[in-house]
Motif scaffolding. Structure first.
Motif, PDB file in Angstrom:
ATOM      1  N   LYS A   1      15.622  47.158  79.971  1.00  0.00           N
ATOM      2  CA  LYS A   1      14.219  47.592  79.899  1.00  0.00           C
ATOM      3  C   LYS A   1      13.939  47.678  78.621  1.00  0.00           C
ATOM      4  O   LYS A   1      14.596  48.112  77.726  1.00  0.00           O
ATOM      5  CB  LYS A   1      13.866  48.592  80.619  1.00  0.00           C
ATOM      6  N   LYS A   2      12.631  47.482  78.099  1.00  0.00           N
ATOM      7  CA  LYS A   2      11.924  47.690  76.568  1.00  0.00           C
ATOM      8  C   LYS A   2      11.960  49.194  76.371  1.00  0.00           C
ATOM      9  O   LYS A   2      11.243  50.044  77.242  1.00  0.00           O
ATOM     10  CB  LYS A   2      10.669  46.823  76.534  1.00  0.00           C
ATOM     11  N   GLY A   3      12.215  49.702  75.084  1.00  0.00           N
ATOM     12  CA  GLY A   3      11.823  50.955  74.854  1.00  0.00           C
ATOM     13  C   GLY A   3      12.814  51.982  75.314  1.00  0.00           C
ATOM     14  O   GLY A   3      12.402  53.138  75.465  1.00  0.00           O
ATOM     15  N   TYR A   4      14.118  51.605  75.806  1.00  0.00           N
ATOM     16  CA  TYR A   4      15.168  52.501  76.252  1.00  0.00           C
ATOM     17  C   TYR A   4      15.224  53.784  75.210  1.00  0.00           C
ATOM     18  O   TYR A   4      15.426  54.781  75.758  1.00  0.00           O
ATOM     19  CB  TYR A   4      16.490  51.941  76.746  1.00  0.00           C
ATOM     20  N   ILE A   5      15.276  53.536  74.020  1.00  0.00           N
ATOM     21  CA  ILE A   5      15.700  54.520  73.145  1.00  0.00           C
ATOM     22  C   ILE A   5      14.813  54.271  71.758  1.00  0.00           C
ATOM     23  O   ILE A   5      14.541  53.217  71.401  1.00  0.00           O
ATOM     24  CB  ILE A   5      17.088  54.582  72.817  1.00  0.00           C
ATOM     25  N   ASP A   6      14.501  55.330  71.225  1.00  0.00           N
ATOM     26  CA  ASP A   6      13.462  55.169  70.026  1.00  0.00           C
ATOM     27  C   ASP A   6      14.300  55.769  68.935  1.00  0.00           C
ATOM     28  O   ASP A   6      14.625  56.999  68.670  1.00  0.00           O
ATOM     29  CB  ASP A   6      12.196  56.103  70.204  1.00  0.00           C
ATOM     30  N   VAL A   7      15.140  55.054  68.300  1.00  0.00           N
ATOM     31  CA  VAL A   7      16.157  55.395  67.134  1.00  0.00           C
ATOM     32  C   VAL A   7      15.268  55.954  66.020  1.00  0.00           C
ATOM     33  O   VAL A   7      14.422  55.496  65.549  1.00  0.00           O
ATOM     34  CB  VAL A   7      16.872  54.185  66.662  1.00  0.00           C
ATOM     35  N   LYS A   8      15.643  57.345  65.736  1.00  0.00           N
ATOM     36  CA  LYS A   8      15.243  57.952  64.527  1.00  0.00           C
ATOM     37  C   LYS A   8      15.777  57.273  63.094  1.00  0.00           C
ATOM     38  O   LYS A   8      16.902  56.915  63.017  1.00  0.00           O
ATOM     39  CB  LYS A   8      15.471  59.277  64.475  1.00  0.00           C
ATOM     40  N   THR A   9      14.616  57.182  62.076  1.00  0.00           N
ATOM     41  CA  THR A   9      15.134  56.724  60.970  1.00  0.00           C
ATOM     42  C   THR A   9      14.773  57.690  59.768  1.00  0.00           C
ATOM     43  O   THR A   9      14.152  58.676  59.987  1.00  0.00           O
ATOM     44  CB  THR A   9      14.266  55.274  60.682  1.00  0.00           C
ATOM     45  N   TYR A  10      15.925  57.513  58.930  1.00  0.00           N
ATOM     46  CA  TYR A  10      16.193  58.281  57.712  1.00  0.00           C
ATOM     47  C   TYR A  10      16.193  57.653  56.506  1.00  0.00           C
ATOM     48  O   TYR A  10      17.200  56.938  56.169  1.00  0.00           O
ATOM     49  CB  TYR A  10      17.095  59.353  57.975  1.00  0.00           C
ATOM     50  N   ASP A  11      15.139  58.085  55.359  1.00  0.00           N
ATOM     51  CA  ASP A  11      15.562  57.463  54.080  1.00  0.00           C
ATOM     52  C   ASP A  11      16.700  58.150  53.409  1.00  0.00           C
ATOM     53  O   ASP A  11      17.120  57.809  52.378  1.00  0.00           O
ATOM     54  CB  ASP A  11      14.450  57.851  53.000  1.00  0.00           C
ATOM     55  N   ASN A  12      16.898  59.654  53.785  1.00  0.00           N
ATOM     56  CA  ASN A  12      18.039  60.206  53.138  1.00  0.00           C
ATOM     57  C   ASN A  12      19.024  60.972  54.258  1.00  0.00           C
ATOM     58  O   ASN A  12      18.649  61.484  55.220  1.00  0.00           O
ATOM     59  CB  ASN A  12      17.239  61.583  52.715  1.00  0.00           C
ATOM     60  N   TYR A  13      20.365  60.411  54.127  1.00  0.00           N
ATOM     61  CA  TYR A  13      21.219  60.757  55.151  1.00  0.00           C
ATOM     62  C   TYR A  13      21.377  62.344  55.472  1.00  0.00           C
ATOM     63  O   TYR A  13      21.660  62.829  56.494  1.00  0.00           O
ATOM     64  CB  TYR A  13      22.778  60.070  54.834  1.00  0.00           C
ATOM     65  N   GLN A  14      21.043  63.162  54.349  1.00  0.00           N
ATOM     66  CA  GLN A  14      21.176  64.495  54.444  1.00  0.00           C
ATOM     67  C   GLN A  14      20.111  65.038  55.528  1.00  0.00           C
ATOM     68  O   GLN A  14      20.299  65.880  56.280  1.00  0.00           O
ATOM     69  CB  GLN A  14      21.066  65.225  53.165  1.00  0.00           C
ATOM     70  N   ASP A  15      19.104  64.420  55.569  1.00  0.00           N
ATOM     71  CA  ASP A  15      18.093  65.019  56.766  1.00  0.00           C
ATOM     72  C   ASP A  15      18.834  64.396  58.140  1.00  0.00           C
ATOM     73  O   ASP A  15      18.279  65.112  59.015  1.00  0.00           O
ATOM     74  CB  ASP A  15      16.789  64.024  56.498  1.00  0.00           C
ATOM     75  N   LEU A  16      19.451  63.291  57.977  1.00  0.00           N
ATOM     76  CA  LEU A  16      19.928  63.016  59.589  1.00  0.00           C
ATOM     77  C   LEU A  16      21.195  63.892  59.761  1.00  0.00           C
ATOM     78  O   LEU A  16      21.287  64.424  60.812  1.00  0.00           O
ATOM     79  CB  LEU A  16      20.567  61.669  59.163  1.00  0.00           C
ATOM     80  N   LEU A  17      21.850  64.334  58.810  1.00  0.00           N
ATOM     81  CA  LEU A  17      22.886  65.393  59.034  1.00  0.00           C
ATOM     82  C   LEU A  17      22.266  66.851  59.697  1.00  0.00           C
ATOM     83  O   LEU A  17      22.999  67.584  60.216  1.00  0.00           O
ATOM     84  CB  LEU A  17      23.723  65.633  57.836  1.00  0.00           C
ATOM     85  N   ALA A  18      21.125  67.130  59.285  1.00  0.00           N
ATOM     86  CA  ALA A  18      20.460  68.292  59.405  1.00  0.00           C
ATOM     87  C   ALA A  18      19.817  68.207  60.983  1.00  0.00           C
ATOM     88  O   ALA A  18      19.496  69.438  61.499  1.00  0.00           O
ATOM     89  CB  ALA A  18      19.231  68.631  58.577  1.00  0.00           C
ATOM     90  N   ASN A  19      19.945  67.126  61.648  1.00  0.00           N
ATOM     91  CA  ASN A  19      19.336  67.003  63.031  1.00  0.00           C
ATOM     92  C   ASN A  19      20.435  67.405  63.880  1.00  0.00           C
ATOM     93  O   ASN A  19      21.525  66.960  64.043  1.00  0.00           O
ATOM     94  CB  ASN A  19      19.314  65.245  63.265  1.00  0.00           C
ATOM     95  N   LYS A  20      20.241  68.602  64.477  1.00  0.00           N
ATOM     96  CA  LYS A  20      21.255  69.224  65.438  1.00  0.00           C
ATOM     97  C   LYS A  20      21.388  68.411  66.725  1.00  0.00           C
ATOM     98  O   LYS A  20      22.431  68.953  67.448  1.00  0.00           O
ATOM     99  CB  LYS A  20      20.727  70.680  65.851  1.00  0.00           C
ATOM    100  N   ASP A  21      20.726  67.406  67.202  1.00  0.00           N
ATOM    101  CA  ASP A  21      20.807  66.710  68.238  1.00  0.00           C
ATOM    102  C   ASP A  21      22.067  65.555  67.845  1.00  0.00           C
ATOM    103  O   ASP A  21      22.465  65.001  68.889  1.00  0.00           O
ATOM    104  CB  ASP A  21      19.882  66.017  68.696  1.00  0.00           C
ATOM    105  N   ILE A  22      22.335  65.310  66.702  1.00  0.00           N
ATOM    106  CA  ILE A  22      23.636  64.699  66.532  1.00  0.00           C
ATOM    107  C   ILE A  22      24.805  65.218  66.249  1.00  0.00           C
ATOM    108  O   ILE A  22      25.037  66.201  65.597  1.00  0.00           O
ATOM    109  CB  ILE A  22      22.982  64.011  64.979  1.00  0.00           C
ATOM    110  N   ASP A  23      25.638  64.619  67.057  1.00  0.00           N
ATOM    111  CA  ASP A  23      27.040  65.266  67.283  1.00  0.00           C
ATOM    112  C   ASP A  23      27.877  64.634  66.203  1.00  0.00           C
ATOM    113  O   ASP A  23      29.129  65.199  65.661  1.00  0.00           O
ATOM    114  CB  ASP A  23      27.548  64.977  68.686  1.00  0.00           C
TER     115      ASP A  23
END
Length: 486
Positions: free
Chosen positions: A113-135
């Protein structure tokens, strides 16, 4: 080309780490007091180990979405149901968009099915690391951007899969290994020759050597490819889609030219940065970490390093690319084994003992389609002085080495089981260190004497200067700050 500008080392800000103080605090095995200032998690994220573990998904952020990420790291991780790749970071907006499209398209196809996941994008990996949903994170960046995001991921409590080599220098590699140990996160290096899929011959070769099938081991021959000189030196406009200053990171500022970074027209081809010493050491680390790691496994020297090393190498005299060409390296270990590395040997590892030899390589199979070819005549993937050695059974009371079906899967399983991976941080650091020592020997005349415990050269202060590099503020392990925790 000479850099047009480089930075000194201004005072660190806030909770930034000072590398010299960090190393001083850990020199005698002390607790990492520098890192304790910002704190480490004492438990793994609840999102991984809830009431229904291990059935919970492991939410993964992909840092860097170029050639190795798309063709290897993502492709392998997609196979495992416990993984959910939910975010991607890249300094090139075109690659960032391509990564999002690739991941979402794969899940759409899998789920039907289309749109199963909306992948978050980050220009700076440090913002990705600050996402508490990421393990957990997979770090598939250029070599000079390995140690810093790995340390910051450990500080943020994220489990780490890191492409090799572990670091640009031995000092930052030590910082990375100690940070991972202190944090308790699960770490895996992409030294996939240890895993039996797709190359079971490496583990078997090491087990045969460790169990004395070739008698007393005395010499290990390693063959690695070398890179040619070349590269376009013309200064070019920086593409609007590329954050070039951050891409350069801790290394000196130099003008942009496409052969120094990666192609904008064929963005997933083998990039030019692999051949620039500013960003890595060349094939001695590029392939060297793989083969030296296997040599250490067979030699039973995974947690140490050579005690003597000397080398000769050719370096380009013109062109943009500056990494070594043909080379010879001789390293001696405390157990009496001598390791001989040469670009003229077949690509692989040959263990020689008092009663015979065993040779192991990948054969004609690479990780990506743009992998370099062998440095010499290609032999069979698994060979021995006596072919019967190759089918010798390892008895129940003999040494059985760690068995991992596949590198990414082993990492995911260990996140859930809390067991150590097949390529943990300290072993990864030691295999990378041996490569960087070889590179230092290429730059230093005469024999060098290395202390594997203190991680210093005994007889040469000029060589000790090669254990670290000046870092350009605000990038680098000198300036790491806490980035939030799960």
């Amino acid at each position: 080309m000479d850099p047009i500008n480089s930075s000194g080392t201004p005072p660190a800000l806030g909770k930034a780490l000072n590398r010299r103080d960090f190393l001083k605090s850990t020199a005698k095995g002390a607790v990492l007091t520098s890192l304790a200032v910002v704190g480490f998690p004492t438990i793994v994220p609840a999102s991984v180990f809830g009431k229904n573990a291990p059935s919970n998904k492991i939410n993964i952020g992909q840092i860097g979405c170029g050639r190795i990420a798309r063709s290897h790291d993502l492709a392998e991780t997609f196979k495992y149901d416990q993984a959910r790749i939910m975010a991607v970071a890249d300094l090139d907006r075109n690659r960032l968009a391509g990564g999002k499209e690739l991941i979402e398209g794969w899940y759409d196809k899998k789920m039907g099915k289309k749109g199963y996941i909306d992948v978050k994008t980050y220009d700076n990996y440090q913002d990705l690391l600050a996402n508490k949903d990421i393990d957990a994170v997979i770090i598939s960046t250029p070599d000079h951007w390995h140690a810093q995001p790995a340390i910051e991921a450990a500080l943020a409590g994220k489990h780490i899969y890191l492409q090799k080599p572990t670091s640009l220098t031995i000092e930052e590699g030590r910082m990375m290994s100690d940070a991972v140990r202190k944090s308790g996160v699960t770490f895996q290096l992409g030294s996939q020759q240890r895993s039996v899929n797709p190359w079971p011959q490496f583990k078997k070769a090491c087990e045969l050597v460790r169990n004395g099938r070739i008698g007393k081991l005395h010499t290990v021959h390693i063959g690695l490819p070398s890179d040619p000189a070349g590269g376009e030196t013309t200064e070019m406009p920086i593409p609007d889609n590329l954050n070039y200053d951050m891409w350069l990171g801790s290394t000196p500022y130099v003008y942009y030219t496409v052969d120094r970074v990666h192609s904008q027209t064929d963005p997933y081809s083998r990039p030019g940065w692999l051949r620039c010493e500013q960003f890595g050491a060349g094939m001695i680390t590029g392939w060297g970490v793989h083969h030296i790691d296997i040599a250490h496994w067979g030699m039973d020297t995974e947690l140490t390093g050579p005690i003597e090393i000397e080398a000769q190498a050719e370096f380009p005299k013109k062109g943009l690319w500056t990494v070594h060409g043909d080379y010879e390296v001789q390293a001696k270990y405390d157990n009496g084994v001598t390791m001989l590395m040469s670009s003229k040997n077949p690509n692989g590892i040959k263990f020689e003992g008092s009663d015979g030899w065993i040779f192991v390589t990948r054969g004609n199979v690479g990780v990506t389609s743009t992998d370099p070819t062998s440095g010499g005549k290609q032999n069979e993937a698994f060979n021995a002085s006596d072919p019967k050695l190759l089918t010798s059974k390892i008895g129940p009371k003999e040494i059985h080495l760690y068995e991992s079906p596949e590198q990414h899967g082993n990492w995911l399983d260990c996140i859930q089981s809390k067991k150590e991976t097949i390529s943990p941080a300290e072993i990864a650091h030691r295999s990378c260190s041996a490569c960087l020592l070889a590179h230092a020997a290429m730059k230093t005349p005469g024999k060098l004497y290395w202390d594997p415990k203190k991680e210093l050269f005994k007889n040469n202060e000029e060589a000790n200067k090669l254990l670290s590099r000046p870092q350009r503020y605000p990038y680098g392990t000198n300036y790491i700050k806490s980035v939030g925790r799960s």
